[in-house]
Design a protein around this motif. Structure first.
Motif, mmCIF file in Angstrom:
data_model
loop_
_atom_site.group_PDB
_atom_site.id
_atom_site.type_symbol
_atom_site.label_atom_id
_atom_site.label_comp_id
_atom_site.label_asym_id
_atom_site.label_seq_id
_atom_site.Cartn_x
_atom_site.Cartn_y
_atom_site.Cartn_z
ATOM 1 N N ILE A 518 0.938 -0.984 -0.179
ATOM 2 C CA ILE A 518 0.184 0.164 -0.038
ATOM 3 C C ILE A 518 1.303 1.108 0.138
ATOM 4 O O ILE A 518 0.877 1.887 0.000
ATOM 5 N N GLY A 519 1.912 1.471 0.549
ATOM 6 C CA GLY A 519 2.601 2.720 0.809
ATOM 7 C C GLY A 519 3.345 2.494 -0.618
ATOM 8 O O GLY A 519 3.533 4.045 -1.034
ATOM 9 N N GLN A 520 4.135 1.555 -1.531
ATOM 10 C CA GLN A 520 4.653 1.673 -2.952
ATOM 11 C C GLN A 520 3.543 2.011 -3.781
ATOM 12 O O GLN A 520 4.118 2.769 -4.409
ATOM 13 N N ARG A 521 2.206 1.709 -3.857
ATOM 14 C CA ARG A 521 1.983 1.610 -4.550
ATOM 15 C C ARG A 521 0.522 2.813 -4.503
ATOM 16 O O ARG A 521 0.507 3.735 -5.921
ATOM 17 N N LYS A 526 1.171 9.539 -3.768
ATOM 18 C CA LYS A 526 0.046 10.765 -3.416
ATOM 19 C C LYS A 526 1.045 11.798 -2.570
ATOM 20 O O LYS A 526 0.946 13.037 -3.082
ATOM 21 N N VAL A 527 2.040 11.225 -1.825
ATOM 22 C CA VAL A 527 2.695 12.682 -0.792
ATOM 23 C C VAL A 527 3.673 12.767 -1.878
ATOM 24 O O VAL A 527 3.871 13.807 -1.546
ATOM 25 N N LEU A 528 4.117 12.139 -2.543
ATOM 26 C CA LEU A 528 5.333 13.129 -3.851
ATOM 27 C C LEU A 528 4.364 14.056 -4.292
ATOM 28 O O LEU A 528 4.844 15.095 -4.370
ATOM 29 N N ASN A 529 3.364 13.384 -5.184
ATOM 30 C CA ASN A 529 2.291 14.745 -5.516
ATOM 31 C C ASN A 529 1.801 15.816 -4.932
ATOM 32 O O ASN A 529 2.053 17.003 -5.957
ATOM 33 N N GLU A 530 1.693 15.869 -3.587
ATOM 34 C CA GLU A 530 1.557 16.569 -2.479
ATOM 35 C C GLU A 530 2.818 17.728 -2.643
ATOM 36 O O GLU A 530 2.452 18.763 -2.410
ATOM 37 N N HIS A 531 3.876 17.018 -2.464
ATOM 38 C CA HIS A 531 4.894 17.737 -1.769
ATOM 39 C C HIS A 531 5.462 18.540 -3.012
ATOM 40 O O HIS A 531 6.382 19.130 -2.938
ATOM 41 N N VAL A 558 -3.037 2.789 7.930
ATOM 42 C CA VAL A 558 -1.514 3.376 7.136
ATOM 43 C C VAL A 558 -1.220 4.224 7.435
ATOM 44 O O VAL A 558 -0.868 5.059 6.822
ATOM 45 N N ARG A 559 -2.662 5.738 8.169
ATOM 46 C CA ARG A 559 -2.284 6.854 8.471
ATOM 47 C C ARG A 559 -1.035 7.102 9.015
ATOM 48 O O ARG A 559 -0.018 8.117 8.674
ATOM 49 N N SER A 560 -0.066 6.431 9.699
ATOM 50 C CA SER A 560 0.748 6.524 10.576
ATOM 51 C C SER A 560 1.868 6.320 9.316
ATOM 52 O O SER A 560 2.955 7.423 9.517
ATOM 53 N N LEU A 561 1.955 5.574 8.819
ATOM 54 C CA LEU A 561 3.035 5.843 7.845
ATOM 55 C C LEU A 561 2.865 6.873 6.645
ATOM 56 O O LEU A 561 3.583 7.149 6.060
ATOM 57 N N GLU A 562 1.758 7.567 5.893
ATOM 58 C CA GLU A 562 1.333 8.082 5.855
ATOM 59 C C GLU A 562 2.238 10.010 6.413
ATOM 60 O O GLU A 562 2.660 10.353 5.556
ATOM 61 N N ARG A 563 1.358 10.030 7.087
ATOM 62 C CA ARG A 563 2.239 10.899 8.087
ATOM 63 C C ARG A 563 4.207 11.052 7.560
ATOM 64 O O ARG A 563 4.466 11.998 7.836
ATOM 65 N N ASN A 567 6.740 13.558 6.211
ATOM 66 C CA ASN A 567 8.313 13.873 7.114
ATOM 67 C C ASN A 567 9.597 13.798 5.976
ATOM 68 O O ASN A 567 10.255 14.894 5.818
ATOM 69 N N ILE A 568 9.641 12.676 5.424
ATOM 70 C CA ILE A 568 10.783 12.298 4.164
ATOM 71 C C ILE A 568 10.281 13.352 3.102
ATOM 72 O O ILE A 568 11.474 13.924 2.981
ATOM 73 N N CYS A 569 9.478 13.212 2.888
ATOM 74 C CA CYS A 569 9.311 14.333 1.284
ATOM 75 C C CYS A 569 9.470 16.149 2.112
ATOM 76 O O CYS A 569 9.924 16.722 1.260
ATOM 77 N N ARG A 570 9.388 16.154 3.235
ATOM 78 C CA ARG A 570 9.536 17.085 3.200
ATOM 79 C C ARG A 570 11.437 18.332 3.486
ATOM 80 O O ARG A 570 11.603 18.578 3.420
ATOM 81 N N LYS A 571 11.800 16.454 4.194
ATOM 82 C CA LYS A 571 13.375 16.890 3.950
ATOM 83 C C LYS A 571 13.837 16.994 3.351
ATOM 84 O O LYS A 571 14.479 17.710 2.819
#
Length: 628
Positions: A518-521, A526-531, A558-563, A567-571
């Motif tokens: 789920i995290g990979q697919r 989604k998180v990359l696009n948002e950042h 998987v909400r904590s995984l998304e958060r 964090n990684i994307c921001r840094k």
């Protein structure tokens, strides 16, 4: 004008004068004018004039005020010889100048154009008219000005007295032209008119036109002021106008007629159409100033906006549904099969009901309810079901709802009354067969205002929702074609009467392998696009994703995984901005640089008893946890 009355022309071609080009203003003799000087050429011309013994220059108006660097062809040929009386230099280098007009000046030639314009001029000697004709024109102009000043009221008493005391036609005409005429072309025409009596006649025509306009404005103002009690007369006047229009055979259109036209276009049940027609008649009889008008109009708008017969095409195909569920969700194979089975049984019941002539309520069956901890995909499953059926989707949050009126609406006797959330959502989707997701149904609460769970019984019960009665509408609304889906965290907190009408499906959470996929697919793109990042700029391998899940999250969803991914994307975004064209790859070695020290330990359980260590198991709405 005969030969004796023509003005004498005095040539003054031996000396040159600095020239100042004016924008949107005409300088007149015998009058003072305040000028703001900012252009470099004009500033130099003023400085040159201040060095002359008589401090004189020629002021000429531009034909086009938008030109910043005018040439001789851009200037009028007649200007005014003026004397600079005062000059003040501002901090920004501009000048504030006060000039006094001396005489008219006819430009003969431009001997110099740089660094500022210099001109040779001829100054005509104006005639001094005397006699009864001159006195009559002066008196007529003075009387017109007094009448104009009374209507305009922009002249002070001192200005009026100083003007009406002028008896000389030359001084009076130039003064009126400078203070009364506002059009630049008219002012230039008056400046070029050498005969004072002719100038006064032109000014009298201008003042006469202005006086007519001001008198008309005064008449209109007094007429409007005299229309007292207009609000009370409005209804009577409107009825009179309608009667006159009908007598003349003119088309009439009113608010009630527009509503009747909308009612005619919309297909409504008989009971509803009769009710709306009565409300429109009541609206027509009610005075427009009454507060009841807004209440009636709002009610009619709500009824006409609801989807009484509008519906979307309902499509169901097992293979398409399975494809949509697999596309939107990874894992949950048992849950997906359960959903497909539920939809298949529901489709067969509807087909049998249509063959046997049964009502829609007899084909609905139980309500689907997803129970599980946050972040396991309950809401997204509802959206996928709506997409597979080709229906519109609406989500209604029930968390914290403690008032029955939130479901059934307020009665129209209350100020600011509105329908309940169910009817409001029906208006929003615009069809009578949407998919409604009732979120957090286990968090309903009750108080003295009523129990909202009891109101939901009428909404969710297939035997009752075909005639749902909202307190605001006071009309039965058919909810039997709505596909209701409920979600909650703990099934034991759902009121028992509601739980008896539901088909509850448990979503306990995801296994480690499922979370990694789920995290990979889904989550990482989604998180990359948002950042604002791309997959080439930031890479997180599968092994690193697994470590993020085990060492930094501990949840069923998987909400904590998304958060953590956010964090990684921001840094990463900050580092990419600091070093453009840089590509970042998160590894096991540098993971702690992005997320810090791991929060959870996955060490094996203790093999023997130790002082201060204990084993335990906790089961909450967030899932099951083992701790020591």
């Amino acid at each position: 004008m005969n030969e004796q009355e023509r003005p004498e022309i005095v040539q003054d071609i031996d000396s040159t004068y600095p020239l100042v080009a004016l924008k949107s203003i005409v300088a007149f003799p015998h009058n003072r004018h305040a000028l703001a000087i900012a252009r470099e050429k004009t500033v130099r011309a003023i400085e040159e004039a201040m060095m002359r013994p008589d401090r004189t220059l020629v002021a000429v108006t531009q034909r086009n005020a938008d030109i910043d660097d005018p040439e001789p062809k851009d200037l009028y040929s007649v200007g005014t010889l003026v004397e600079v009386t005062t000059m003040h230099r501002q901090q920004d280098g501009s000048l504030q100048v006060l000039v006094r007009g001396i005489s008219r000046a006819q430009i003969e030639e431009y001997p110099e154009l740089e660094p500022f314009m210099q001109v040779r001029i001829s100054t005509p000697v104006e005639p001094q008219p005397k006699g009864s004709m001159a006195d009559a024109v002066v008196r007529h102009a003075t009387n017109l000005f007094e009448r104009y000043a009374q209507l305009n009221r922009r002249f002070s008493a001192e200005d009026i007295n100083s003007i009406i005391t002028l008896k000389n036609a030359t001084r009076l005409s130039d003064t009126l032209a400078a203070h009364l005429v506002t059009d630049m072309e008219q002012q230039q025409d008056l400046l070029e008119t050498l005969d004072p009596l002719e100038r006064l006649e032109k000014i009298c025509v201008i003042m006469g036109n202005e006086i007519e306009i001001l008198e008309l404005e005064t008449t209109i103002r007094s007429r409007v002021r005299s229309q007292v009690d207009r609000t009370q007369k409005e209804f009577y006047l409107r009825e009179q106008l309608r009667a006159i229009q009908e007598e003349l055979g003119m088309e009439t259109s009113s608010e009630a007629d527009e509503l009747r036209a909308k009612l005619k276009e919309k297909i409504l049940p008989t009971e509803v159409a009769v009710k709306v027609r009565k409300e429109i008649d009541r609206l027509e009889r009610t005075p427009s100033q009454s507060a009841e008008v807004g209440v009636i109009r709002s009610y009619i708008d709500w009824v006409l906006a609801l989807p009484w017969n509008e519906r979307s095409e309902d499509t169901f195909n097992i293979e398409d549904t399975r494809h949509i569920l697999d596309e939107d969700h990874y894992g949950l194979e048992g849950i997906k099969e359960r959903i497909i089975e539920f939809l298949a049984v529901r489709q067969l019941r509807q087909q049998r009901a249509s063959r046997n002539g049964q009502s829609k309520s007899e084909s609905q069956g139980q309500i689907l309810c997803f129970i599980g901890p946050p972040g396991v995909g309950k809401t997204s499953l509802g959206q996928s079901i709506a997409r597979s059926l080709g229906r519109k989707f609406a989500r209604i949050s029930l968390g914290g709802v403690h008032d029955e009126a939130e479901i059934r609406g307020h009665r129209r006797t209350y100020v600011g009354a509105l329908p309940g959330r169910i009817i409001q959502s029906m208006k929003t989707v615009g069809v009578r067969n949407p998919v409604f997701l009732l979120d957090e149904i286990d968090k309903l609460s009750s108080e003295f205002r009523g129990d909202p769970a009891a109101a939901l019984l009428e909404v969710l019960d297939p035997e009752q929702n075909s005639n749902f009665n909202d307190h605001y509408l006071e009309l039965p609304f058919d909810l039997s074609e709505v596909f209701f889906i409920c979600t909650g965290n703990v099934k034991y907190q759902i009121p028992r009467p509601l739980a008896d009408r539901m088909d509850i499906i448990d979503l306990p959470g995801y296994m480690l392998e499922e979370k990694v996929n789920i995290g990979q697919r889904h989550l990482l793109p989604k998180v990359l696009n948002e950042h604002g990042l791309t997959a080439q700029q930031l890479k997180i391998p599968q092994a690193v994703m697994q470590r993020i899940i085990t060492d930094y999250t501990r949840e069923a969803g998987v909400r904590s995984l998304e958060r953590q991914l956010a964090n990684i994307c921001r840094k990463a975004a900050r580092r990419i901005l600091e070093h453009p064209n840089r590509h970042i790859r998160v590894t096991m070695n540098n993971l702690e640089q992005y997320l810090g020290t791991p929060r959870y330990s996955n060490a094996p359980p203790l093999q023997r008893t130790q002082v201060g260590a204990a084993m335990g198991l906790a089961v909450t709405e967030m899932g099951a946890f083992c701790y020591r």
